[in-house]
Every structure is written in structure tokens, then in C-alpha cells.
Write a protein that holds these residues in place. Structure first.
Motif, short mmCIF file in Angstrom:
data_model
loop_
_atom_site.label_atom_id
_atom_site.label_comp_id
_atom_site.label_asym_id
_atom_site.label_seq_id
_atom_site.Cartn_x
_atom_site.Cartn_y
_atom_site.Cartn_z
N MET A 70 0.82 -1.22 0.00
CA MET A 70 0.00 0.00 0.00
C MET A 70 0.85 1.26 0.00
SD MET A 70 -3.08 -0.75 2.63
CE MET A 70 -4.53 -1.66 2.15
N ILE A 71 1.99 1.19 0.67
CA ILE A 71 2.79 2.39 0.85
C ILE A 71 3.76 2.63 -0.31
CG2 ILE A 71 4.56 3.45 2.32
CD1 ILE A 71 3.19 2.06 4.70
N VAL A 72 4.50 1.60 -0.74
CA VAL A 72 5.60 1.85 -1.67
C VAL A 72 5.51 1.10 -3.00
CG1 VAL A 72 7.22 2.41 0.15
CG2 VAL A 72 7.05 0.07 -0.64
N SER A 73 4.58 0.20 -3.16
CA SER A 73 4.59 -0.63 -4.35
C SER A 73 3.83 -0.01 -5.51
CB SER A 73 3.99 -2.00 -4.02
OG SER A 73 3.99 -2.81 -5.17
N VAL A 74 4.18 -0.46 -6.71
CA VAL A 74 3.46 -0.07 -7.91
C VAL A 74 2.51 -1.18 -8.33
CG1 VAL A 74 3.75 0.70 -10.30
CG2 VAL A 74 5.45 1.30 -8.59
N ILE A 81 -5.77 -2.08 -3.57
CA ILE A 81 -6.69 -1.58 -2.55
C ILE A 81 -6.47 -0.09 -2.32
CG2 ILE A 81 -7.32 -1.73 -0.11
CD1 ILE A 81 -6.64 -4.74 -0.27
N SER A 82 -5.23 0.32 -2.21
CA SER A 82 -4.91 1.73 -1.94
C SER A 82 -5.32 2.63 -3.10
CB SER A 82 -3.42 1.88 -1.66
OG SER A 82 -3.10 3.20 -1.34
N ARG A 83 -5.06 2.19 -4.31
CA ARG A 83 -5.41 3.00 -5.49
C ARG A 83 -6.92 3.19 -5.60
NH1 ARG A 83 -5.17 0.41 -10.69
NH2 ARG A 83 -3.78 -1.00 -9.57
N HIS A 84 -7.67 2.11 -5.40
CA HIS A 84 -9.12 2.22 -5.52
C HIS A 84 -9.74 2.91 -4.30
CE1 HIS A 84 -9.56 0.18 -9.30
NE2 HIS A 84 -8.66 -0.70 -8.89
N ARG A 85 -9.05 2.90 -3.19
CA ARG A 85 -9.53 3.62 -2.01
C ARG A 85 -9.46 5.13 -2.25
NH1 ARG A 85 -6.75 6.18 1.73
NH2 ARG A 85 -4.82 5.30 0.96
N THR A 86 -8.38 5.57 -2.89
CA THR A 86 -8.23 7.01 -3.12
C THR A 86 -9.19 7.52 -4.18
OG1 THR A 86 -6.46 6.61 -4.72
CG2 THR A 86 -5.82 7.04 -2.44
N THR A 87 -9.70 6.65 -5.06
CA THR A 87 -10.67 7.08 -6.08
C THR A 87 -12.11 6.76 -5.67
OG1 THR A 87 -10.45 4.99 -7.27
CG2 THR A 87 -9.00 6.83 -7.94
N PHE A 88 -12.30 6.36 -4.41
CA PHE A 88 -13.62 6.05 -3.87
C PHE A 88 -14.34 4.97 -4.66
CE2 PHE A 88 -12.78 10.46 -2.60
CZ PHE A 88 -12.78 10.28 -1.23
N ASP A 89 -13.59 3.98 -5.13
CA ASP A 89 -14.16 2.86 -5.87
C ASP A 89 -14.38 1.71 -4.88
OD1 ASP A 89 -15.05 1.18 -7.80
OD2 ASP A 89 -13.15 1.06 -8.90
N THR A 90 -15.45 1.80 -4.12
CA THR A 90 -15.72 0.89 -3.01
C THR A 90 -15.81 -0.58 -3.41
OG1 THR A 90 -16.86 2.70 -1.92
CG2 THR A 90 -17.20 0.52 -1.01
N PRO A 91 -16.49 -0.94 -4.50
CA PRO A 91 -16.55 -2.38 -4.85
C PRO A 91 -15.18 -2.99 -5.10
CG PRO A 91 -18.25 -1.18 -6.04
CD PRO A 91 -17.39 -0.16 -5.36
N ASP A 92 -14.28 -2.26 -5.74
CA ASP A 92 -12.94 -2.79 -5.97
C ASP A 92 -12.12 -2.88 -4.69
OD1 ASP A 92 -13.28 -3.32 -8.63
OD2 ASP A 92 -12.47 -1.40 -9.31
#
Length: 125
Positions: A70-74, A81-92
Motif C-alpha cells: 500500500m505504501i511503496v509498491s506499484v 486496494i490503496s489505489r481504488h480507495r483514493t478514487t472512492f471505488d468501493t466495490p474494488d
């Protein structure tokens, strides 16, 4: 205390709580404290504690890998999870959590089976 030390401490505590009667019987049969024969008695007594420490360590390592992703990976499920959390994509986000949950359950099941296999000489647990 760091979290990485918890399985080591648990194994050490379990070794100190081993069955004193079994050890004293082994010593009365002529086994020295640091002999191979003494190890053959001590190792099976310590095995449940070692397996328990492995289960705890495995769970902690799964959490560490996901948080690290979540912190350092691409790439990886933590990044997903982190990428979709920041875009408010709850199902993903929930899909990623379910994937991690299934992976953790499979690993835990494997550890339980390993524990039963390793301690089958002790009878039903």
C-alpha cells in the motif's frame, strides 16, 4: 518490543513451560542436558509452540506485505486496494479485501494442517 519478535518470544516461553516430569524422567534415564537424546525428548515437546509461533508470524507477515504494498509498491493487491480507495471505488476495495481474506484463510488452513501433521504423535488436539 517489535512485532517481529512475538513468534520468537512465544516459542521461547513455550520451551520454558515444557513438561518437567518428562524431562526429569529423561534425565534419570541417563540423558545429559545437552545430548542428542535429550533433544529427541525436548523437540517434540516444543513442537506445538513452534507451530503456534509460525501461525502468528505468518499472519503478521501477510499484514506487513499488504501494508508495504500500500505504501511503496506499484503492483500488488495492497496497491490495488490503496489505489481504488483514493478514487472512492468501493466495490474494488472490497474485492481486494476479499482476495486478501481468502489468501489469509488458505495460509491459515495450511498452517493448521501442518500443525496437526507435526503433532499427530500427541493424540487428538
Amino acid at each position: 518490543m517489535r512485532n517481529a519478535e512475538a513468534p520468537d518470544i512465544q516459542t521461547d516461553c513455550f520451551l520454558h513451560r515444557r513438561d518437567r516430569l518428562t524431562i526429569s524422567i529423561d534425565n534419570s534415564n541417563g540423558s545429559a542436558r545437552h545430548s542428542l537424546r535429550h533433544l529427541r525428548v525436548l523437540l517434540p515437546l516444543a513442537l506445538p509452540g513452534v507451530i503456534g509461533a509460525l501461525r502468528i508470524g505468518t499472519g503478521m507477515s501477510i499484514v506487513a506485505v499488504i501494508v508495504g504494498e500500500m505504501i511503496v509498491s506499484v503492483y500488488g493487491i495492497g496497491n490495488w486496494i490503496s489505489r481504488h480507495r483514493t478514487t472512492f471505488d468501493t466495490p474494488d476495495v472490497y474485492a481486494g479485501i476479499v482476495v486478501v481474506l481468502i489468501f489469509a484463510l488458505v495460509i491459515n488452513y495450511a498452517m493448521v494442517r501442518l500443525g496437526r501433521l507435526a503433532t499427530r504423535h500427541r493424540g487428538a488436539t
